[in-house]
Design a protein around this motif. Sequence first.
Motif, PDB file in Angstrom:
ATOM      1  N   ILE A 349       0.877  -1.166   0.000  1.00 54.13           N
ATOM      2  CA  ILE A 349       0.000   0.000   0.000  1.00 54.13           C
ATOM      3  C   ILE A 349       0.915   1.217   0.000  1.00 54.13           C
ATOM      4  N   VAL A 350       0.808   2.018  -1.049  1.00 56.96           N
ATOM      5  CA  VAL A 350       1.780   3.088  -1.257  1.00 56.96           C
ATOM      6  C   VAL A 350       1.098   4.437  -1.432  1.00 56.96           C
ATOM      7  N   ALA A 351       1.883   5.471  -1.215  1.00 57.93           N
ATOM      8  CA  ALA A 351       1.495   6.836  -1.567  1.00 57.93           C
ATOM      9  C   ALA A 351       2.283   7.203  -2.818  1.00 57.93           C
ATOM     10  N   ALA A 352       1.580   7.684  -3.837  1.00 60.25           N
ATOM     11  CA  ALA A 352       2.237   7.997  -5.108  1.00 60.25           C
ATOM     12  C   ALA A 352       1.758   9.342  -5.631  1.00 60.25           C
ATOM     13  N   VAL A 353       2.624   9.994  -6.383  1.00 60.86           N
ATOM     14  CA  VAL A 353       2.303  11.285  -6.995  1.00 60.86           C
ATOM     15  C   VAL A 353       2.784  11.270  -8.439  1.00 60.86           C
ATOM     16  N   SER A 354       2.441  12.308  -9.168  1.00 65.23           N
ATOM     17  CA  SER A 354       2.902  12.445 -10.545  1.00 65.23           C
ATOM     18  C   SER A 354       4.423  12.601 -10.585  1.00 65.23           C
ATOM     19  N   GLN A 355       5.026  12.058 -11.635  1.00 64.67           N
ATOM     20  CA  GLN A 355       6.472  12.198 -11.809  1.00 64.67           C
ATOM     21  C   GLN A 355       6.892  13.662 -11.855  1.00 64.67           C
ATOM     22  N   ASP A 363       7.566  14.119   3.583  1.00 64.67           N
ATOM     23  CA  ASP A 363       8.016  15.373   4.199  1.00 64.67           C
ATOM     24  C   ASP A 363       8.057  16.497   3.168  1.00 64.67           C
ATOM     25  N   ASP A 364       8.505  16.170   1.966  1.00 59.71           N
ATOM     26  CA  ASP A 364       8.508  17.172   0.892  1.00 59.71           C
ATOM     27  C   ASP A 364       7.085  17.616   0.563  1.00 59.71           C
ATOM     28  N   LEU A 365       6.156  16.666   0.582  1.00 57.12           N
ATOM     29  CA  LEU A 365       4.765  17.002   0.284  1.00 57.12           C
ATOM     30  C   LEU A 365       4.204  17.942   1.344  1.00 57.12           C
ATOM     31  N   ARG A 366       4.515  17.659   2.608  1.00 54.46           N
ATOM     32  CA  ARG A 366       4.052  18.534   3.692  1.00 54.46           C
ATOM     33  C   ARG A 366       4.620  19.944   3.521  1.00 54.46           C
ATOM     34  N   LEU A 368       5.498  21.353   0.759  1.00 47.73           N
ATOM     35  CA  LEU A 368       4.857  21.959  -0.407  1.00 47.73           C
ATOM     36  C   LEU A 368       3.531  22.606  -0.016  1.00 47.73           C
ATOM     37  N   ILE A 369       2.791  21.918   0.850  1.00 43.98           N
ATOM     38  CA  ILE A 369       1.498  22.447   1.302  1.00 43.98           C
ATOM     39  C   ILE A 369       1.701  23.612   2.252  1.00 43.98           C
ATOM     40  N   GLN A 370       2.612  23.452   3.191  1.00 45.88           N
ATOM     41  CA  GLN A 370       2.864  24.520   4.162  1.00 45.88           C
ATOM     42  C   GLN A 370       3.428  25.769   3.497  1.00 45.88           C
ATOM     43  N   GLY A 371       4.121  25.589   2.380  1.00 45.51           N
ATOM     44  CA  GLY A 371       4.673  26.729   1.655  1.00 45.51           C
ATOM     45  C   GLY A 371       3.667  27.418   0.752  1.00 45.51           C
ATOM     46  N   GLY A 372       2.437  26.908   0.723  1.00 48.21           N
ATOM     47  CA  GLY A 372       1.383  27.538  -0.061  1.00 48.21           C
ATOM     48  C   GLY A 372       1.384  27.190  -1.531  1.00 48.21           C
ATOM     49  N   LYS A 373       2.251  26.268  -1.951  1.00 46.73           N
ATOM     50  CA  LYS A 373       2.292  25.893  -3.367  1.00 46.73           C
ATOM     51  C   LYS A 373       1.186  24.906  -3.733  1.00 46.73           C
ATOM     52  N   LEU A 374       0.564  24.320  -2.709  1.00 47.13           N
ATOM     53  CA  LEU A 374      -0.558  23.408  -2.907  1.00 47.13           C
ATOM     54  C   LEU A 374      -1.589  23.751  -1.839  1.00 47.13           C
ATOM     55  N   THR A 375      -2.672  24.402  -2.241  1.00 47.42           N
ATOM     56  CA  THR A 375      -3.624  24.927  -1.256  1.00 47.42           C
ATOM     57  C   THR A 375      -4.521  23.851  -0.661  1.00 47.42           C
ATOM     58  N   LEU A 376      -4.866  22.834  -1.453  1.00 46.36           N
ATOM     59  CA  LEU A 376      -5.703  21.732  -0.976  1.00 46.36           C
ATOM     60  C   LEU A 376      -5.219  20.446  -1.625  1.00 46.36           C
ATOM     61  N   LEU A 377      -4.809  19.489  -0.808  1.00 50.16           N
ATOM     62  CA  LEU A 377      -4.325  18.214  -1.329  1.00 50.16           C
ATOM     63  C   LEU A 377      -5.512  17.317  -1.651  1.00 50.16           C
ATOM     64  N   ARG A 378      -5.647  16.939  -2.915  1.00 52.17           N
ATOM     65  CA  ARG A 378      -6.714  16.032  -3.350  1.00 52.17           C
ATOM     66  C   ARG A 378      -6.144  14.614  -3.395  1.00 52.17           C
ATOM     67  N   VAL A 379      -6.771  13.718  -2.642  1.00 54.06           N
ATOM     68  CA  VAL A 379      -6.245  12.363  -2.477  1.00 54.06           C
ATOM     69  C   VAL A 379      -7.257  11.362  -3.025  1.00 54.06           C
ATOM     70  N   ALA A 380      -6.861  10.591  -4.022  1.00 54.67           N
ATOM     71  CA  ALA A 380      -7.732   9.573  -4.617  1.00 54.67           C
ATOM     72  C   ALA A 380      -7.389   8.214  -4.029  1.00 54.67           C
TER      73      ALA A 380
END
Length: 475
Positions: A349-355, A363-366, A368-380
């Motif tokens: 069971i993995v977490a994956a994102v676009s290349q 940690d990088d994803l967090r 990115l969100i905290q820096g305002g570059k991603l306002t709402l994380l959409r998780v499918a």
Amino acid sequence: MEYQLCHIKLALPKGRFLLSTANLLKVIGVGIKGYSNKTRRYHLQSRRFSWLSAKVFQEKDIPIQVAIGNYDLGICGLDWVEELLARYPASALVKIASLNYGEGGVYAVASYQAGISNLDGLLAKRNNWRIVSEYPNLAQVFALNLRMKAFKIFPVWGAAEVYPPDSADLAILWARNENEIKEQSLVPLMKLLPVTAFLIANRESLENKDLSQILSCFSNIIASRNNVVTSPSKVIARSEATKQSHWQAKEIKLALPDGHQQPPTAQFLKRVGLNIQGYTEEVLNRRPSSDLDWLGIKVIRPQDMPLQVANGNFDLAITGKDWLLEHLYCFPSSPVKELLDLGFGMVKIVAAVSQDMPITDIDDLRSLIQGGKLTLLRVASEYVNIADKYLRDNYINPYKVIPTLGASEVFLPEDADLLIDNTQTGKTLAQHDLKVIDVLFKSTACLIGNKGSLDFSGKKERIEFLIQTLRRGLS
């Protein structure tokens, strides 16, 4: 009216209508390359129209994706369209036209053992009804229209036909015809809805985009096209259901998985010497039989098993650890526990994102969100509760989990930012230009049981026998 000159997105179905839809698209000449039952690519582009792209979804997801505006047009069965509209009648989903292929309908059915042959008998039989269905909204409409005084609806992922009469009084399900229903020892009481493939659209897209060229491709053939009938992918041995002993007389009730888990489970059971008739790689019988006269068996969706065991409809089940955890994260005090790790069917069971997303871990994803570059994380994800716990444990906020019904990788990157899914080799993720940034856990097939059954003296010895028998396959 001046229309927007925009890219047009079309949602196409996997499963029962795939071959017929692929044939239709070929006939009308829209030039969608690579849409077949052999492809693993779900992002497609028209060779004829540079402004037209397509994505392949599980059929159930298509009405939702069109209604919320992620896709301008879609093709799916009328049953899933009406299932959405029954719950959200004011949604932006518009039915354009039947495409005149596909077959069958949504039926209300009961078991022959219930002694019900028509709707009058149904209403006179009892006052409190248990209804099982993949279509919970249509099931509710059915019950309300019949003015049932009291009813409970139990949503399932599939295989609704196996639940009556033991775990449900009625099932609302799709079938090709009434004969198919009767072959499963069920009585068709009412046809709620005829089902064909439908072309649907988003209302705002119809009003604001120029869809005339693509719609004209469909309109030229809608009125004249002959029905195309698709064939089932495997033999369904339904006639065996009539040979099954009465379910309630069985001391131990076991659920076995269908789908991808069926072949390895059948091989494992054969290896340990459990003779299960009607449960092989080639044949699917929803009620297989066993040489053990005290063992009752039904074949259902692995996703449904933990809840069905918790409710006492089964004593034991073979499912994946992923679905057990998905259940326990939602119901921590559930009376379901793992009894034995069977070791086969391992997935991660993995977490994956676009290349293209510039991150390598959670940690990088967090950041990115905290820096305002991603306002709402959409998780499918199919694993709504696992995804929710994972995001909370890793202090990800804000986020929105988008429930999916399979083929979740197709949502990235346009319709979701993060995927929580299972993978064996990672090849499918790579084919969709996705990369793994975290492994949540590893999941294998396991035997689960109801704690109450384990504590019941009349069942404990039988359950222990099955555990020891299955344990032989681990050496």
